[in-house]
Design a protein around this motif. Sequence first.
Motif, PDB file in Angstrom:
ATOM      1  N   LEU A 222      -2.156  17.785  14.371  1.00 40.36           N
ATOM      2  CA  LEU A 222      -2.751  16.742  15.190  1.00 40.36           C
ATOM      3  C   LEU A 222      -1.828  16.421  16.368  1.00 40.36           C
ATOM      4  O   LEU A 222      -0.622  16.221  16.186  1.00 40.36           O
TER       5      LEU A 222
ATOM      6  N   SER B  66      -1.834  13.978  20.143  1.00 44.58           N
ATOM      7  CA  SER B  66      -2.563  13.019  20.973  1.00 44.58           C
ATOM      8  C   SER B  66      -3.038  13.734  22.235  1.00 44.58           C
ATOM      9  O   SER B  66      -2.376  14.655  22.733  1.00 44.58           O
TER      10      SER B  66
ATOM     11  N   SER C  13      -9.235  10.979  14.440  1.00 41.73           N
ATOM     12  CA  SER C  13      -8.987  12.021  13.450  1.00 41.73           C
ATOM     13  C   SER C  13     -10.023  11.932  12.331  1.00 41.73           C
ATOM     14  O   SER C  13     -10.433  10.825  11.947  1.00 41.73           O
TER      15      SER C  13
ATOM     16  N   ASP D 232      -7.662  12.586  20.127  1.00 42.67           N
ATOM     17  CA  ASP D 232      -6.918  13.503  19.262  1.00 42.67           C
ATOM     18  C   ASP D 232      -7.308  14.942  19.545  1.00 42.67           C
ATOM     19  O   ASP D 232      -8.487  15.257  19.767  1.00 42.67           O
TER      20      ASP D 232
END
Length: 814
Positions: free
Chosen positions: A489, A491, A520, A639
Amino acid sequence: MNDVQCMLTTFAHCPLQIDKTMLKNYLSIAFRHLYKRKFYTLINVLGLSVALTACILISLYVLDELSYDRFHEKADRIYRVTNEVNFNGQESSYASTNYHVAEVIDDEIPEIESTLRVEKLWNQTIKLNDDLYSGIETIGADSNFFSFFTFPLLEGNPATVLSDPSSVILTEELAQVLFKRSTDVIGESVEIGGEVYKVSAVAENPPANAHFHFEMIRPFEPRQNERVNWGSINGLLSTYFLLSEHASVEAVPEKIKAVCIKYNPDIAEGIKLGKFEANFIAQPLSSIHLYSDMDMELEANSDIRYVYIFSLIALFVLIIAGVNYVNLSTARSADRAKEIGIRKTLGSMRQKLIAQFLVESLLVSLCATLLSLGMAELFRHPFNQLAGKALSFNLFDNPFLGLVLLMVGLGVGVLAGIYPAFYLTRFQPVQVLRGALKTGREGRRFRNSLVVFQFSITIALIICTGIVYQQLQYMQNKKLGYDQENVVLLSNAVEDKYETFVNEVKAHPQVQFVTASSQSPHLITNAQGGLTVKGQGENQAYQLNRLFVDYDFLSAFDIPLKEGRNFSRAHASDSMALILNEAAVRQLGLDDPMQSEIDRDGEMYHVVGVVEDFHFQSLHNEIAPLFILLGPNPSYYNDLEIRISGEDVPGTLAFLEESWKKFTPDTPFNFSFLNQDYEALYRTEMRLGKVFGIFTGLAIFVACLGLLALVAFMAEQRSKEIGIRKVLGASARSIIILLSQGYTKLILLSLLLAVPLSYLAMQQWLADYAYRVNMDLWIFLGAGIAALLIAWLAVSFQAIKAATANPVDSLRNE
């Protein structure tokens, strides 16, 4: 004189009759007796000290939990505005509000002295010279922040530090990191998001017992002044108000609702037509940490139930240790009967004998208390790591706590010693000296009752620990309905270069997919209300969770379609399309979803697909209704999700970091793995589960200490019987069975008592989870078997010792 009268007489007159000489005599006899029986004294002191240590650590934890936000000078007058919304039976509660709420209620409601907005700001990165500092915990706040809350400043004027939009406030810890000093930094410049800000103040680090924390504070960003659309919630923004002195808070929630209706005709009409129900709550500041579990909290809170649970464990461990003392004291009654008989014959009054035994009990508890203080300090640091706390234990800083602990220790000593004192001193000297004392059956019955009592508690704790562990394992291993393995993950800091970045990353052989979403998939909390279905009527409004995705999201996470299709670049109309999950179909009452249209903000969206339900929130919650839309542009995606193959993970991450720096040189490369973020949802439960297990282990340890000493004493009392049996041919195995079979029955009886108690307790605890384990029979049987094995181990140690002893040693004087 009966026992009750004697007790009253003792406590009424005995202290007045004890002079220095008598006290010295009591202590001398007590020390001599305790030293003579070193093994049993050690068992009592060790058991009580372990129990008191557990109580001290749990007390520190409980006191810390209860202290949250009470350090603010105006805490008793500060409230947070929260809201509850009900759309067709679907209830939601939010800790966040629209930013206009504070502006209006401050003017309209006389009971409110002032208001304050605190907003959580994400992805804050500071650039200082050529260095980047990311992940700065930042809040935005109104200018009256420091007059509202008690967060002291090391430097700066509290009244003006937030008045300049281009200023920032740093904590002393962050100032030290940035400038290598925590003072004399006012006027220094830092760069945030390409803009330069001046440091206007340095604040002390916020205490751990605050319901929100910060490393940096920025002035609250001004919004448009239109007082409309209060139904929308702008991120994690909490609204607080200070109640006027001598005002009542009871009418304030209804007045907030009235103001909301006054400035929002659409909301007023919706409530009037029954589209939804909306209510506001004035939540006391000091209750947020333990009593609030709403959507959109500034930080995750704790739960008052854990305070109750750990308090009960502390109490149970103390009771078990006290039971051990009573059991051993009454078991040794025959040993001390002659002493009591002789002293009574020589003129000792019963009150004086009771005082003697209480002095012995208090001496044991005092030694245990002093030992527990050292043990508590020794284990405080490991306990802090386990519980995620920073608890301190300094009696010089808090002498009241030391006094309370001393009183608890002495109180335990008195309570543990009262029964043995009255029991042992009731014997008649004539019976004792003639050898006619008969305490066997009554004494055994009482001791057996105490053993059953303490092992009922112990087995119940074992069962509860097993179920807690099983539930935690269940939450970690449950299939979520999508593939979360090896997903990195990031940003979305590459908004304007999104397509180029994605194409470059996809070209790497170890990258399997790159997709993006507004949140997410493990934690989707954004919701939208006021949705209507074409043909159902405008009064039938709904609220659904909302997720913006790109074209590849569903296929990337292997989220299966139940009917219909995925978004497609070949269909230009998909910009006005949405996909529902099964829960949404049920909530909206759609018989034919593919032929349905939904009104969202006055625009009609057509349903193109239905996905199978997947868990996009904690397992505390049932799978909620969700609708999925295409993001109009990359700015809708917070995300980026990148699945890697799992081969050469360090090399793949190095490639991603290199690509990241190429496209966003001013933003640090910070990543996480989706499965780890999901596990973090249950970090609090996992910590508390470990703490629960450790203190359950201590309870078992203390109970077994008592059982070990009791069996040792019984074996000692029956040493001649065992010697005779061995001379007559009894085997060691038969002796062990003889000494242990009675305790097996007691453990089984304890199991029968513990099962219903633990079942009811765990039923209440599991009720908080929408998805939970079944309390199968094997859990209860396993706990009983574990208790039996532990008890047998304790019993067998002494039983084997007695069975293998030379009978000559016990019979030589006969």
